[in-house]
Design a protein around this motif. Structure first.
Motif, short mmCIF file in Angstrom:
data_model
loop_
_atom_site.label_atom_id
_atom_site.label_comp_id
_atom_site.label_asym_id
_atom_site.label_seq_id
_atom_site.Cartn_x
_atom_site.Cartn_y
_atom_site.Cartn_z
N MET A 93 34.83 55.94 52.68
CA MET A 93 35.05 54.86 51.72
C MET A 93 36.54 54.63 51.50
N VAL A 94 36.94 53.35 51.48
CA VAL A 94 38.29 52.95 51.12
C VAL A 94 38.28 52.52 49.66
N PHE A 95 39.27 52.99 48.90
CA PHE A 95 39.42 52.61 47.51
C PHE A 95 40.49 51.52 47.43
N ASP A 136 43.86 46.68 55.21
CA ASP A 136 43.69 47.98 54.55
C ASP A 136 42.24 48.41 54.41
N VAL A 137 41.30 47.50 54.66
CA VAL A 137 39.88 47.86 54.54
C VAL A 137 39.15 47.58 55.85
N ILE A 138 39.00 46.31 56.20
CA ILE A 138 38.16 45.94 57.34
C ILE A 138 38.61 46.63 58.62
N ASP A 139 39.92 46.63 58.90
CA ASP A 139 40.41 47.13 60.17
C ASP A 139 40.39 48.65 60.31
N VAL A 140 40.13 49.38 59.22
CA VAL A 140 39.99 50.84 59.35
C VAL A 140 38.52 51.24 59.41
N HIS A 141 37.62 50.26 59.38
CA HIS A 141 36.19 50.44 59.63
C HIS A 141 35.53 51.49 58.72
N PRO A 142 35.63 51.30 57.41
CA PRO A 142 34.95 52.24 56.51
C PRO A 142 33.46 51.93 56.43
N ARG A 143 32.68 52.91 56.01
CA ARG A 143 31.27 52.64 55.75
C ARG A 143 31.10 51.89 54.43
N THR A 144 32.01 52.18 53.48
CA THR A 144 31.90 51.60 52.13
C THR A 144 33.30 51.28 51.62
N VAL A 145 33.40 50.29 50.73
CA VAL A 145 34.64 50.01 50.03
C VAL A 145 34.38 50.05 48.53
N HIS A 146 35.32 50.64 47.80
CA HIS A 146 35.28 50.72 46.34
C HIS A 146 36.32 49.73 45.83
N ILE A 147 35.90 48.73 45.08
CA ILE A 147 36.81 47.69 44.59
C ILE A 147 36.97 47.83 43.09
N LEU A 148 38.21 48.04 42.65
CA LEU A 148 38.51 48.15 41.22
C LEU A 148 39.79 47.38 40.95
#
Length: 284
Positions: A93-95, A136-148
């Motif tokens: 997950m990317v925060f 910072d999110v899409i191109d590192v291919h995370p399974r999940t993103v946390h948006i705050l």
């Protein structure tokens, strides 16, 4: 209309990434500071909390300024993103967020030593997060993103922003994530303390959090209600769980982590039951 907005976001994110400087200033390296974990236990209004904020601001000032034209701070994590992509390590997950997210790594560096990746930048508005969402999110291919995000928009850090604008920016990040098969966890804005917690601003925070909760229910997203665990009896940020009027301390982040993990479990695939073993019939 939603498709048109999504296409516009693709163009905005792509064009801003192309417009960012080809060469970013090299950020200074800081040795690991074992005392930082203890510092983040400071409580709002104490000499320790004031010393902590001085320390954190000093660290930020030592970082080279973003090049002219890099309005969304794409340079901030560009090198780290390249290293992460080259490593081939899976990203759980990317925060994505502002200083609240950035300080989370200061409060608990071990949390971000594995599959959790911190991409918070202090002072950012939601439109800036949207601009750097691809890099910072899409191109590192995370399974999940946390948006705050949204605190800086509502306090008017860079001019007035309407609730609709904040909601549109967050909704577009959600749509971009879903278009790339990335699960989403939305974080409710924490409460604010004085002087930020005016009745009007508190009303805006509650309205945004209600929209976030409704969006999560409607779209099948994870939702972490940080407001509920960080507020005191008056609805302000609990001074025992914060270092100032906007940021949680180590104890506040511990409360947030428990909710974050629960929300993440709502969107991550559940392990299936073990396969049934079929006994072979004896034909003799």
């Amino acid at each position: 209309m939603r498709i048109a907005c999504l296409l516009a976001a693709f163009v905005l994110s792509w064009s801003c990434a192309r417009a960012a400087p080809a060469i970013c200033p090299e950020a200074p390296t800081y040795p690991a500071d074992p005392a930082q974990w203890d510092r983040m236990a400071a409580r709002a209004g104490t000499p320790e909390s004031r010393a902590l904020m001085t320390y954190l601001v000093g660290m930020a000032l030592r970082r080279p300024p973003d090049p002219r034209g890099d309005v969304a701070a794409l340079c901030h994590y560009r090198a780290a993103d390249a290293v992460l992509r080259a490593s081939g390590k899976p990203v759980r997950m990317v925060f994505m967020g502002d200083s609240i997210t950035e300080f989370w790594a200061q409060a608990n560096p071990k949390l971000f030593a594995g599959g959790f990746v911190n991409r918070g930048i202090g002072g950012q508005l939601t439109w800036q997060m949207l601009v750097r969402f691809r890099q910072d999110v899409i191109d590192v291919h995370p399974r999940t993103v946390h948006i705050l995000g949204g605190t800086n928009d509502l306090v008017g850090l860079a001019g007035a922003a309407t609730l609709a604008e904040v909601e549109n920016n967050i909704e577009t990040m959600v749509e971009l994530a879903q278009a790339h098969g990335i699960k989403v966890v939305l974080g409710a804005l924490p409460p604010m303390g004085p002087p930020w917690d005016s009745p009007e601003r508190k009303k805006e925070v509650l309205a945004l959090n209600a929209w976030l909760a409704d969006t999560a229910r409607h779209d099948g997203l994870g939702f972490a209600d940080y407001y509920a665990v960080l507020s005191d009896s008056t609805g302000a940020l609990n001074s025992q769980l914060s270092i100032d009027s906007l940021h949680p301390n180590r104890w506040g982040f511990e409360e947030m982590e428990a909710l974050m993990r629960f929300a993440l479990s709502d969107v991550e695939p559940k392990p299936g039951p073990p396969p049934k073993l079929h006994k072979r019939k004896n034909t003799k």
